[in-house]
Write a protein that holds these residues in place. Structure first.
Motif, PDB file in Angstrom:
ATOM      1  N   ARG A   1      -2.440   2.134   7.498  1.00  0.00           N
ATOM      2  CA  ARG A   1      -2.776   1.630   8.834  1.00  0.00           C
ATOM      3  C   ARG A   1      -4.028   0.764   8.776  1.00  0.00           C
ATOM      4  NH1 ARG A   1      -0.314   0.916  13.770  1.00  0.00           N
ATOM      5  NH2 ARG A   1      -1.950   0.644  15.341  1.00  0.00           N
ATOM      6  N   LEU A   2      -4.992   1.181   7.963  1.00  0.00           N
ATOM      7  CA  LEU A   2      -6.245   0.446   7.856  1.00  0.00           C
ATOM      8  C   LEU A   2      -6.021  -0.953   7.294  1.00  0.00           C
ATOM      9  CD1 LEU A   2      -9.322   0.400   8.092  1.00  0.00           C
ATOM     10  CD2 LEU A   2      -9.444   1.494   5.842  1.00  0.00           C
ATOM     11  N   ILE A   3      -5.230  -1.069   6.238  1.00  0.00           N
ATOM     12  CA  ILE A   3      -5.016  -2.395   5.659  1.00  0.00           C
ATOM     13  C   ILE A   3      -4.164  -3.266   6.587  1.00  0.00           C
ATOM     14  CG2 ILE A   3      -2.906  -1.934   4.298  1.00  0.00           C
ATOM     15  CD1 ILE A   3      -4.245  -3.567   2.034  1.00  0.00           C
ATOM     16  N   LEU A   4      -3.255  -2.654   7.329  1.00  0.00           N
ATOM     17  CA  LEU A   4      -2.459  -3.406   8.304  1.00  0.00           C
ATOM     18  C   LEU A   4      -3.359  -4.046   9.352  1.00  0.00           C
ATOM     19  CD1 LEU A   4       0.387  -4.077   9.549  1.00  0.00           C
ATOM     20  CD2 LEU A   4       0.127  -1.968  10.874  1.00  0.00           C
ATOM     21  N   GLU A   5      -4.387  -3.312   9.776  1.00  0.00           N
ATOM     22  CA  GLU A   5      -5.265  -3.813  10.832  1.00  0.00           C
ATOM     23  C   GLU A   5      -6.399  -4.681  10.301  1.00  0.00           C
ATOM     24  OE1 GLU A   5      -6.458  -0.266  12.815  1.00  0.00           O
ATOM     25  OE2 GLU A   5      -4.536  -0.005  13.837  1.00  0.00           O
ATOM     26  N   ALA A   6      -6.791  -4.483   9.039  1.00  0.00           N
ATOM     27  CA  ALA A   6      -7.908  -5.249   8.479  1.00  0.00           C
ATOM     28  C   ALA A   6      -7.462  -6.552   7.823  1.00  0.00           C
ATOM     29  CB  ALA A   6      -8.667  -4.392   7.462  1.00  0.00           C
ATOM     30  N   ALA A   7      -6.255  -6.579   7.272  1.00  0.00           N
ATOM     31  CA  ALA A   7      -5.775  -7.770   6.557  1.00  0.00           C
ATOM     32  C   ALA A   7      -5.819  -9.049   7.390  1.00  0.00           C
ATOM     33  CB  ALA A   7      -4.356  -7.519   6.021  1.00  0.00           C
TER      34      ALA A   7
ATOM     35  N   ASN B   1     -15.417   1.261  10.268  1.00  0.00           N
ATOM     36  CA  ASN B   1     -14.707   1.234   8.994  1.00  0.00           C
ATOM     37  C   ASN B   1     -13.724   0.076   8.938  1.00  0.00           C
ATOM     38  OD1 ASN B   1     -13.937   2.229   6.410  1.00  0.00           O
ATOM     39  ND2 ASN B   1     -12.182   3.273   7.330  1.00  0.00           N
ATOM     40  N   LEU B   2     -13.115  -0.238  10.077  1.00  0.00           N
ATOM     41  CA  LEU B   2     -12.155  -1.336  10.141  1.00  0.00           C
ATOM     42  C   LEU B   2     -12.817  -2.674   9.832  1.00  0.00           C
ATOM     43  CD1 LEU B   2      -9.384  -2.500  10.781  1.00  0.00           C
ATOM     44  CD2 LEU B   2      -9.973  -2.393  13.211  1.00  0.00           C
ATOM     45  N   LEU B   3     -13.952  -2.942  10.470  1.00  0.00           N
ATOM     46  CA  LEU B   3     -14.633  -4.220  10.241  1.00  0.00           C
ATOM     47  C   LEU B   3     -15.229  -4.278   8.832  1.00  0.00           C
ATOM     48  CD1 LEU B   3     -16.396  -4.849  13.666  1.00  0.00           C
ATOM     49  CD2 LEU B   3     -14.201  -5.695  12.854  1.00  0.00           C
ATOM     50  N   THR B   4     -15.728  -3.147   8.341  1.00  0.00           N
ATOM     51  CA  THR B   4     -16.259  -3.113   6.973  1.00  0.00           C
ATOM     52  C   THR B   4     -15.164  -3.409   5.958  1.00  0.00           C
ATOM     53  OG1 THR B   4     -17.934  -1.487   7.617  1.00  0.00           O
ATOM     54  CG2 THR B   4     -17.435  -1.673   5.274  1.00  0.00           C
TER      55      THR B   4
ATOM     56  N   PRO C   1     -11.947  -5.072  -5.210  1.00  0.00           N
ATOM     57  CA  PRO C   1     -11.499  -3.957  -4.355  1.00  0.00           C
ATOM     58  C   PRO C   1      -9.976  -3.937  -4.227  1.00  0.00           C
ATOM     59  CG  PRO C   1     -13.373  -5.076  -3.368  1.00  0.00           C
ATOM     60  CD  PRO C   1     -12.971  -5.907  -4.545  1.00  0.00           C
ATOM     61  N   LEU C   2      -9.409  -2.730  -4.210  1.00  0.00           N
ATOM     62  CA  LEU C   2      -7.956  -2.576  -4.183  1.00  0.00           C
ATOM     63  C   LEU C   2      -7.331  -3.286  -2.990  1.00  0.00           C
ATOM     64  CD1 LEU C   2      -5.306  -1.403  -5.200  1.00  0.00           C
ATOM     65  CD2 LEU C   2      -5.855   0.725  -3.986  1.00  0.00           C
ATOM     66  N   PHE C   3      -7.922  -3.142  -1.814  1.00  0.00           N
ATOM     67  CA  PHE C   3      -7.335  -3.784  -0.638  1.00  0.00           C
ATOM     68  C   PHE C   3      -7.286  -5.302  -0.806  1.00  0.00           C
ATOM     69  CE2 PHE C   3      -7.738  -0.546   3.070  1.00  0.00           C
ATOM     70  CZ  PHE C   3      -7.062   0.389   2.314  1.00  0.00           C
TER      71      PHE C   3
ATOM     72  N   ALA D   1       0.835  -1.210   0.000  1.00  0.00           N
ATOM     73  CA  ALA D   1       0.000   0.000   0.000  1.00  0.00           C
ATOM     74  C   ALA D   1       0.866   1.255   0.000  1.00  0.00           C
ATOM     75  CB  ALA D   1      -0.931  -0.010   1.214  1.00  0.00           C
ATOM     76  N   ASP D   2       1.939   1.219   0.754  1.00  0.00           N
ATOM     77  CA  ASP D   2       2.870   2.348   0.789  1.00  0.00           C
ATOM     78  C   ASP D   2       3.496   2.576  -0.578  1.00  0.00           C
ATOM     79  OD1 ASP D   2       4.539   4.379   1.673  1.00  0.00           O
ATOM     80  OD2 ASP D   2       6.053   3.011   2.428  1.00  0.00           O
ATOM     81  N   GLN D   3       3.935   1.499  -1.222  1.00  0.00           N
ATOM     82  CA  GLN D   3       4.554   1.611  -2.546  1.00  0.00           C
ATOM     83  C   GLN D   3       3.558   2.101  -3.593  1.00  0.00           C
ATOM     84  OE1 GLN D   3       8.309   0.877  -1.348  1.00  0.00           O
ATOM     85  NE2 GLN D   3       7.721   1.284  -3.431  1.00  0.00           N
ATOM     86  N   LEU D   4       2.282   1.847  -3.360  1.00  0.00           N
ATOM     87  CA  LEU D   4       1.246   2.326  -4.284  1.00  0.00           C
ATOM     88  C   LEU D   4       0.899   3.798  -4.038  1.00  0.00           C
ATOM     89  CD1 LEU D   4      -1.211  -0.726  -4.296  1.00  0.00           C
ATOM     90  CD2 LEU D   4       0.251   0.033  -6.179  1.00  0.00           C
TER      91      LEU D   4
END
Length: 346
Positions: free
Chosen positions: A194-200, A246-249, A277-279, A183-186
């Motif tokens: 932070r969101l993808i770190l916690e949701a992944a 938002n995290l759980l969604t 979805p991108l994530f 995500a950072d490189q993108l």
């Protein structure tokens, strides 16, 4: 309360400062040159400005214009003292940000009354600013507590899935951090990283609903068993979806779509390209790389070179090419994460 007095005539400065001493808890700071007063204001915030209009280097209106442009000085009360009673001057002064006027020669009683009124106005402003700051801090604290509870929920859900899965806790840590690096490189924002770190870590939470004889089977699944296994994406979505968080969604979105493939051959909905979805596209790359390079009861770990070749070969087919490129751009950081979180330590 700090009152800045600016007048090029020292006798006027002395008179105003003496009068200000009659007001309780009022402290004056005086200047005879506008530039010096502006320099002081750059590092201090006065509670009231008293400024003369007629000054040789810079008149009072220009001083106020420049003062109002400084950070934190937009609402400071300003009292202009002038011998000029022309309406046009007053209009210009009001436009520049003057709040009130005193006409020379100064009447002592009027001066004290107007000054007390303007300091009372400033005191109210400061009270509201302090209250707003307190409310802001309270909201931040409450929000942080909510986010911490969300993170705990995510952790417990992920642990619940992990307890029935041969994958280790280290896998969850690695793939989540890989996702953040991609995500950072993108160029995604720090909030999205932070969101993808916690949701992944919630990507496989739906495996809690898969029977043990399929989930823990050491060999290859039959077509019927694989059909059941694929249901973990839908189960994960059902567990997480519909939340106001938002995290759980986001976790629900990832859980549902992380097995979709860029060419449309994935599951559960056969989405293709940017319809995924991108994530989920990011997590797909991170998850597969870690799964390939990790040993499981049913397989040996691939070496790094073969796993990287698999990602390159799958670019545009299984994986989003942009996400694959971002993965390789951050490869040094990804390999550092891989070395940091070992399976036997988590």
């Amino acid at each position: 309360m700090n009152v800045l007095v600016l007048d090029d005539a020292q006798i006027n400065v002395t008179l105003l400062c003496l009068l200000l001493k009659k007001i309780d808890k009022c402290k004056s700071v005086s200047f005879s040159e506008p530039e010096a007063a502006l320099a002081w204001c750059a590092n201090h915030v006065p509670d009231l400005i008293m400024v003369d209009y007629m000054m040789p280097a810079m008149n009072g209106i220009e001083f106020i214009r420049r003062f109002r442009e400084m950070d934190g000085c937009h609402d400071i009360p300003v009292l202009m003292i002038t011998a000029n009673n022309e309406l046009e001057l007053r209009y210009q002064a009001l436009d520049a940000g003057v709040n009130d006027f005193l006409i020379k020669p100064i009447d002592k009683i009027e001066f004290l009354a107007r000054t007390r009124n303007m300091l009372a106005l400033r005191k109210s402003q400061r009270f509201l600013e302090d209250k707003a700051m307190w409310l802001d801090e309270s909201v931040k604290k409450a929000t942080a507590e909510i986010l911490e509870r969300e993170r705990e929920t995510v952790f417990r859900l992920s642990k619940a899935a992990e307890s029935r899965d041969p994958e280790t806790g280290a896998h969850i840590l690695r793939m989540a951090n890989y996702s953040k690096i991609i995500a950072d490189q993108l160029g995604l924002s720090s909030q999205d990283q932070r969101l993808i770190l916690e949701a992944a870590p919630m990507h496989d939470v739906g495996k809690v609903g898969i029977p043990d004889n399929i989930l823990l089977k050491p060999g290859k699944l039959t077509p019927e068993e694989f059909s059941v296994m694929k249901q973990h994406t839908l189960l994960g979505y059902e567990i997480l979806a519909g939340s106001s968080s938002n995290l759980l969604t986001t976790g629900a979105e990832i859980a549902l779509a992380h097995h979709e493939k860029f060419d449309g051959s994935g599951y559960p909905n056969g989405l293709a390209g940017e319809k995924i979805p991108l994530f989920a596209r990011i997590v797909a790359v991170a998850d597969v790389f870690d799964a390939l390079t990790s040993e499981r009861p049913y397989k040996k770990a691939w070496n790094k070179e073969n796993a990287l070749a698999y990602l390159r070969d799958g670019s545009g087919l299984h994986f989003d090419p942009v996400c694959v490129d971002a993965f390789f751009a951050g490869l040094d950081r990804i390999l550092a994460v891989k070395n940091l979180y070992k399976d036997d330590q988590y």
